[in-house]
Design an enzyme around this catalytic site. Structure first.
Site, short mmCIF file in Angstrom:
data_model
loop_
_atom_site.label_atom_id
_atom_site.label_comp_id
_atom_site.label_asym_id
_atom_site.label_seq_id
_atom_site.Cartn_x
_atom_site.Cartn_y
_atom_site.Cartn_z
N GLU A 179 0.82 -1.22 0.00
CA GLU A 179 0.00 0.00 0.00
C GLU A 179 0.85 1.27 0.00
O GLU A 179 0.38 2.36 0.29
CB GLU A 179 -0.97 -0.03 1.18
CG GLU A 179 -1.92 -1.22 1.17
CD GLU A 179 -3.24 -1.00 0.43
OE1 GLU A 179 -3.77 0.12 0.48
OE2 GLU A 179 -3.76 -1.96 -0.19
N HIS A 252 -4.16 1.62 7.43
CA HIS A 252 -2.77 1.91 7.06
C HIS A 252 -2.05 2.40 8.32
O HIS A 252 -2.66 3.02 9.19
CB HIS A 252 -2.68 3.02 6.01
CG HIS A 252 -3.21 2.65 4.66
ND1 HIS A 252 -4.04 3.47 3.93
CD2 HIS A 252 -3.01 1.55 3.90
CE1 HIS A 252 -4.33 2.89 2.78
NE2 HIS A 252 -3.72 1.71 2.73
N CYS A 373 -2.80 11.41 3.86
CA CYS A 373 -3.15 10.46 2.79
C CYS A 373 -3.06 11.12 1.43
O CYS A 373 -2.79 10.46 0.43
CB CYS A 373 -4.59 9.97 2.93
SG CYS A 373 -4.90 9.02 4.40
O1 SUG Z 1 -7.71 3.01 0.60
N1 SUG Z 1 -10.49 5.16 0.87
C1 SUG Z 1 -9.05 4.97 0.87
C2 SUG Z 1 -8.42 5.92 1.85
C3 SUG Z 1 -6.92 5.92 1.74
C4 SUG Z 1 -6.27 6.68 2.83
N2 SUG Z 1 -4.87 6.65 2.68
C5 SUG Z 1 -3.97 6.57 3.68
N3 SUG Z 1 -4.28 6.25 4.89
N4 SUG Z 1 -2.73 6.77 3.38
C6 SUG Z 1 -8.69 3.52 1.18
O2 SUG Z 1 -9.37 2.91 2.01
C7 SUG Z 1 -12.74 4.81 0.06
C8 SUG Z 1 -13.44 4.89 -1.27
C9 SUG Z 1 -14.92 4.71 -1.18
O3 SUG Z 1 -15.40 4.02 -0.27
O4 SUG Z 1 -15.62 5.26 -2.06
C10 SUG Z 1 -11.26 4.63 -0.07
O5 SUG Z 1 -10.79 4.00 -1.01
#
Ligand code: SUG
Length: 453
Positions: A179, A252, A373
């Protein structure tokens, strides 16, 4: 002082943010990401989201940081429909996919490439044996909507950093699920000096510490990336994220930990074994710097509060000309009593973090994406910075152009059923086509541009 270390002193940290795309919506696509699940089905505002993201980028540029921009990806992902056996033109394929598998279409419409901390793992040239900047796009293999990002991410990174070694993503297999920078922290005395790279994983092959939610980063993936980048083995640390944190919604590591320069700021329950993690970092930093650990106790900020308010999904930065660090946190951290009070005490103390600044990225936050993020950190020497694509860097003129572009192309509101409107694809693609000119990406950057040619 040698020539090399003299040159290294000139390095700085750039933040490349994912520009929020025209199909930003609340799809409820991420198991284990509490915000994504809670807000599934809400009406999103792509326009407000993109302007919030641009506002953060402008703020950083105004503070004196190098700020870069990574383009959104083309959504819906039409090549993926074709790869899955749908035929005809784009509209035909979408119509039959909506009919047979609306869940697939929701995945292919996600604007999730905005979360640039998952775009890649980055090792600065000072850490790598060949003296080059290395980036590995994350395969994001755990979730369908994210697993379709890596190829286009590689293209964007090559456009931004033409001099760097941009690897291909790791194999698309559970053993190598990766990731990106969200599970990676680099600590160092100064940006340009050799550092220690901390790789945080949620699971290892053969272990049986099962988690309720997916542990998205595997140890084998982290190890492969360290090898690919040629990071000096004695200067790397592999630490395990606690199952407790994953089960509480820290999908994460950057939801429970952030680091900058010599400082690691993390929650008491962030790692499996905090003491071992600290010992390993101290050993890896031997002769380079003395690490500083700021551990936030559960008694002061319960894990659940830290995750809801995204205290740790903040950007920890050293404002040019300042000694102590600044934490750039989401407004939600200010709105939660425990995290707000903690931040006040943190700043009042004599510790390494001297200021907290709050930013509004609420549209992204509702999908579990905080200020950290949205950005990919890239340490660049002056020489490397001079070779970066200048059109992908933020300045006043670029900000004005991009705000105008958002206002011209983005919808004010996007409800879940609006994704069924085929006009949304045309609007998005024409927006992205125009963007390739603003960001100097060329006329064959997106798959739809190549198909048309
Ligand atoms: O991968 N949310 C992302 C958020 C990523 C956050 N990144 C870090 N923590 N670095 C994920 O879960 C949600 C999309 C939706 O539900 O429409 C989403 O993909």
């Amino acid at each position: 002082m040698t020539q090399a270390s003299e040159a290294n002193k000139q390095a700085r940290e750039a933040n490349y943010d994912g520009l929020i795309g025209p199909t930003h919506n609340y799809g409820g696509l991420s198991a284990g990401n509490l915000a994504s699940a809670r807000n599934a089905g809400l009406i999103a505002s792509p326009r407000a989201a993109a302007l919030q993201g641009l506002g953060k980028m402008k703020m950083m540029a105004d503070m004196g940081f190098v700020q870069g921009i990574l383009p959104p990806q083309a959504r819906p992902d039409i090549p993926m429909l074709r790869a899955l056996g749908y035929g005809g033109n784009a509209r035909d394929m979408m119509a039959s996919a909506w009919q047979h598998d609306s869940g697939l279409m929701r995945n292919l419409y996600s604007a999730s490439s905005m979360w640039a901390a998952n775009a890649a793992t980055v090792s600065p040239s000072a850490d790598c044996k060949d003296g080059r900047l290395h980036l590995t796009p994350a395969n994001l293999s755990t979730l369908l909507h994210r697993s379709i990002e890596h190829e286009q991410t590689g293209r964007a990174l090559r456009a931004a950093f033409p001099f760097a070694r941009v690897h291909d993503a790791l194999p698309m297999q559970a053993r190598y699920s990766d990731e990106g920078a969200a599970n990676h922290v680099r600590l160092s005395r100064s940006r340009g000096a050799q550092g220690v790279e901390l790789f945080v994983y949620g699971r290892a092959i053969g272990d049986n510490a099962a988690t309720d939610f997916p542990a998205r980063q595997s140890l084998d993936a982290s190890r492969a990336i360290a090898r690919l980048h040629g990071v000096v083995p004695g200067r790397t640390v592999f630490a395990r994220q606690s199952a407790k944190a994953i089960n509480a919604g820290a999908f994460h590591n950057d939801v429970v930990c952030v680091g900058a320069l010599e400082t690691l700021f993390y929650h008491q329950h962030g790692f499996d074994d905090n003491a071992a993690m600290r010992c390993d970092i101290i050993a890896a930093a031997d002769g380079l710097f003395d690490p500083i650990f700021v551990e936030v106790p559960e008694a002061e900020v319960p894990l659940a509060d830290a995750i809801t308010a995204y205290l740790f999904n903040s950007m920890l930065v050293q404002v040019p000309g300042e000694g102590r660090l600044t934490l750039i946190a989401p407004l939600e951290t200010q709105e939660m009593a425990s995290t707000k009070a903690y931040c006040e005490r943190l700043v009042a103390s004599n510790g390494p973090i001297g200021a907290v600044k709050y930013v509004d990225v609420r549209q992204s936050m509702r999908n579990g994406g905080g200020p950290a993020c949205l950005r990919l950190r890239v340490v660049l020497t002056d020489d490397e910075l001079a070779q970066c694509n200048p059109d992908m860097l933020m300045n006043d003129a670029k900000y004005g152009q991009l705000c105008g572009w958002v206002s011209a192309h983005y919808r004010e509101k996007l409800a879940p059923d609006d994704l069924r409107d085929p006009a949304l694809m045309d609007e998005s693609f024409s927006a992205l086509d125009a963007l390739t000119k603003i960001l100097g990406l060329g006329s064959d950057f997106y798959p739809f541009q190549r198909a048309a040619g």
